[in-house]
Write a protein that holds these residues in place. Structure first.
Motif, PDB file in Angstrom:
ATOM      1  N   GLY A  85       0.734  -1.516   0.243  1.00 21.60           N
ATOM      2  CA  GLY A  85       0.488  -0.247  -0.335  1.00 21.60           C
ATOM      3  C   GLY A  85       1.035   0.823   0.227  1.00 21.60           C
ATOM      4  N   GLU A  86       0.267   2.324   0.468  1.00 17.49           N
ATOM      5  CA  GLU A  86       0.940   3.392   0.506  1.00 17.49           C
ATOM      6  C   GLU A  86       1.768   3.416   1.151  1.00 17.49           C
ATOM      7  OE1 GLU A  86      -1.124   7.670   0.652  1.00 17.49           O
ATOM      8  OE2 GLU A  86      -2.732   6.319  -0.829  1.00 17.49           O
ATOM      9  N   VAL A  87       1.765   2.509   2.163  1.00 14.00           N
ATOM     10  CA  VAL A  87       2.917   2.070   3.462  1.00 14.00           C
ATOM     11  C   VAL A  87       2.835   1.115   3.476  1.00 14.00           C
ATOM     12  CG1 VAL A  87       3.392   2.874   6.221  1.00 14.00           C
ATOM     13  CG2 VAL A  87       2.894   3.960   4.813  1.00 14.00           C
ATOM     14  N   ILE A  88       3.764  -0.158   3.900  1.00 11.51           N
ATOM     15  CA  ILE A  88       4.145  -1.348   3.185  1.00 11.51           C
ATOM     16  C   ILE A  88       3.948  -2.169   5.035  1.00 11.51           C
ATOM     17  CG2 ILE A  88       5.161  -3.801   3.081  1.00 11.51           C
ATOM     18  CD1 ILE A  88       6.495  -1.983   0.781  1.00 11.51           C
ATOM     19  N   SER A  89       2.925  -2.940   5.094  1.00 14.27           N
ATOM     20  CA  SER A  89       2.461  -3.606   6.501  1.00 14.27           C
ATOM     21  C   SER A  89       3.332  -4.468   6.570  1.00 14.27           C
ATOM     22  CB  SER A  89       1.262  -3.475   6.762  1.00 14.27           C
ATOM     23  OG  SER A  89       0.826  -2.004   6.952  1.00 14.27           O
ATOM     24  N   VAL A 107       4.595 -23.913  23.546  1.00 10.12           N
ATOM     25  CA  VAL A 107       6.008 -22.880  23.556  1.00 10.12           C
ATOM     26  C   VAL A 107       6.995 -23.040  24.041  1.00 10.12           C
ATOM     27  CG1 VAL A 107       5.648 -21.471  21.924  1.00 10.12           C
ATOM     28  CG2 VAL A 107       3.398 -22.577  21.956  1.00 10.12           C
ATOM     29  N   ILE A 108       7.715 -22.273  23.599  1.00 15.24           N
ATOM     30  CA  ILE A 108       8.747 -22.271  24.266  1.00 15.24           C
ATOM     31  C   ILE A 108       9.015 -21.030  24.011  1.00 15.24           C
ATOM     32  CG2 ILE A 108      11.562 -22.618  24.619  1.00 15.24           C
ATOM     33  CD1 ILE A 108      11.052 -25.576  23.850  1.00 15.24           C
ATOM     34  N   HIS A 109       9.479 -20.008  22.998  1.00 19.54           N
ATOM     35  CA  HIS A 109       9.795 -18.705  22.402  1.00 19.54           C
ATOM     36  C   HIS A 109       8.994 -18.185  21.807  1.00 19.54           C
ATOM     37  CE1 HIS A 109      13.966 -16.807  22.350  1.00 19.54           C
ATOM     38  NE2 HIS A 109      12.986 -16.242  23.006  1.00 19.54           N
ATOM     39  N   GLU A 110       8.475 -16.966  21.504  1.00 20.87           N
ATOM     40  CA  GLU A 110       7.619 -16.750  20.662  1.00 20.87           C
ATOM     41  C   GLU A 110       7.451 -15.193  20.744  1.00 20.87           C
ATOM     42  OE1 GLU A 110       3.559 -17.719  20.231  1.00 20.87           O
ATOM     43  OE2 GLU A 110       3.116 -16.754  20.923  1.00 20.87           O
ATOM     44  N   TYR A 111       7.997 -14.296  19.078  1.00 15.35           N
ATOM     45  CA  TYR A 111       7.917 -12.974  19.349  1.00 15.35           C
ATOM     46  C   TYR A 111       7.241 -12.816  18.265  1.00 15.35           C
ATOM     47  CZ  TYR A 111      12.102 -11.620  22.152  1.00 15.35           C
ATOM     48  OH  TYR A 111      12.500 -10.820  22.877  1.00 15.35           O
ATOM     49  N   GLU A 112       6.127 -11.666  18.242  1.00 14.39           N
ATOM     50  CA  GLU A 112       5.843 -11.371  17.196  1.00 14.39           C
ATOM     51  C   GLU A 112       6.426 -10.085  16.561  1.00 14.39           C
ATOM     52  OE1 GLU A 112       1.258  -9.579  15.951  1.00 14.39           O
ATOM     53  OE2 GLU A 112       1.665  -9.909  17.881  1.00 14.39           O
ATOM     54  N   VAL A 113       6.376  -9.373  15.763  1.00 15.22           N
ATOM     55  CA  VAL A 113       6.595  -8.764  15.075  1.00 15.22           C
ATOM     56  C   VAL A 113       5.988  -7.541  13.950  1.00 15.22           C
ATOM     57  CG1 VAL A 113       8.410  -7.094  13.560  1.00 15.22           C
ATOM     58  CG2 VAL A 113       9.914  -8.852  15.390  1.00 15.22           C
ATOM     59  N   ARG A 114       5.510  -6.413  14.139  1.00 22.60           N
ATOM     60  CA  ARG A 114       5.533  -5.484  12.640  1.00 22.60           C
ATOM     61  C   ARG A 114       5.919  -4.464  12.659  1.00 22.60           C
ATOM     62  NH1 ARG A 114      -1.496  -6.254  13.850  1.00 22.60           N
ATOM     63  NH2 ARG A 114      -1.812  -7.822  15.128  1.00 22.60           N
ATOM     64  N   ALA A 115       5.906  -3.796  11.709  1.00 19.78           N
ATOM     65  CA  ALA A 115       6.562  -2.701  10.834  1.00 19.78           C
ATOM     66  C   ALA A 115       6.337  -1.999  10.103  1.00 19.78           C
ATOM     67  CB  ALA A 115       8.247  -3.721  10.692  1.00 19.78           C
ATOM     68  N   ARG A 116       5.826  -1.262   9.635  1.00 15.44           N
ATOM     69  CA  ARG A 116       5.894   0.078   8.717  1.00 15.44           C
ATOM     70  C   ARG A 116       6.486   0.493   7.874  1.00 15.44           C
ATOM     71  NH1 ARG A 116       1.812   4.076   9.102  1.00 15.44           N
ATOM     72  NH2 ARG A 116       3.095   4.583  10.141  1.00 15.44           N
ATOM     73  N   LEU A 117       6.321   0.728   7.273  1.00 11.45           N
ATOM     74  CA  LEU A 117       7.827   1.061   5.388  1.00 11.45           C
ATOM     75  C   LEU A 117       7.584   1.918   4.960  1.00 11.45           C
ATOM     76  CD1 LEU A 117       8.372  -3.329   5.378  1.00 11.45           C
ATOM     77  CD2 LEU A 117       9.158  -1.597   6.500  1.00 11.45           C
ATOM     78  N   ALA A 118       8.368   2.166   4.234  1.00  9.60           N
ATOM     79  CA  ALA A 118       7.827   3.338   2.926  1.00  9.60           C
ATOM     80  C   ALA A 118       8.591   2.578   2.609  1.00  9.60           C
ATOM     81  CB  ALA A 118       8.519   4.584   3.269  1.00  9.60           C
ATOM     82  N   PRO A 119       7.349   2.784   1.033  1.00  8.05           N
ATOM     83  CA  PRO A 119       8.175   1.514   0.140  1.00  8.05           C
ATOM     84  C   PRO A 119       8.956   2.478  -1.164  1.00  8.05           C
ATOM     85  CG  PRO A 119       5.771   2.306  -0.698  1.00  8.05           C
ATOM     86  CD  PRO A 119       6.387   2.664   0.664  1.00  8.05           C
ATOM     87  N   GLU A 120       8.765   3.632  -1.333  1.00 11.82           N
ATOM     88  CA  GLU A 120       9.167   4.217  -1.699  1.00 11.82           C
ATOM     89  C   GLU A 120      11.100   4.466  -1.992  1.00 11.82           C
ATOM     90  OE1 GLU A 120       8.460   6.877   0.983  1.00 11.82           O
ATOM     91  OE2 GLU A 120       7.304   5.897  -0.265  1.00 11.82           O
ATOM     92  N   THR A 121      11.098   4.238  -0.337  1.00 10.81           N
ATOM     93  CA  THR A 121      13.232   4.566   0.350  1.00 10.81           C
ATOM     94  C   THR A 121      13.397   2.991   0.804  1.00 10.81           C
ATOM     95  OG1 THR A 121      11.969   5.839   1.973  1.00 10.81           O
ATOM     96  CG2 THR A 121      12.997   7.222   0.510  1.00 10.81           C
TER      97      THR A 121
END
Length: 114
Positions: A12-16, A34-48
């Protein structure tokens, strides 16, 4: 032992990007833990390919020091996603982060190809 990884990308205009990492153990009786678990969320600028924000949410952690490591995801902000893999290897060290979380942060570099 089993390691599961998931990387979802929503353009999208911002990549999730959402990434999940889970280590689990299957006992002889079939019970999974479950021994170990992480979730990561990031937003990214597609043009750069710059990271606009990144947050790690710890779900299940094996050691008392682990929750503090989640804050290291924020250190990705402003970095070029195409260079994240190498930068995490060189810059994310010591007790301020976690090798398992670092592996997950490096995987965000795959968003460029996806």
């Amino acid at each position: 032992m089993r390691r599961q990884r998931c990387l979802d990308v929503l353009p999208g205009e911002v990549i999730s990007a959402e990434s999940l990492f889970r280590d689990s153990h299957l006992a002889a009786d079939g019970c999974a833990t479950v021994i170990h678990e992480y979730e990561v969320r990031a937003r990214l600028a597609p043009e750069t390919w710059r990271v606009l924000d990144a947050v790690a949410t710890p779900r299940v952690l094996p050691w008392p020091e682990c929750p503090a490591a989640a804050g290291s995801a924020g250190r990705l902000v402003g970095r070029d996603l195409r260079e994240v893999c190498q930068e995490v290897r060189t810059d994310f060290r010591g007790s301020s982060t976690c090798t398992h979380l670092n592996d997950q942060l490096r995987s965000l570099g795959d968003v460029v190809a996806l």
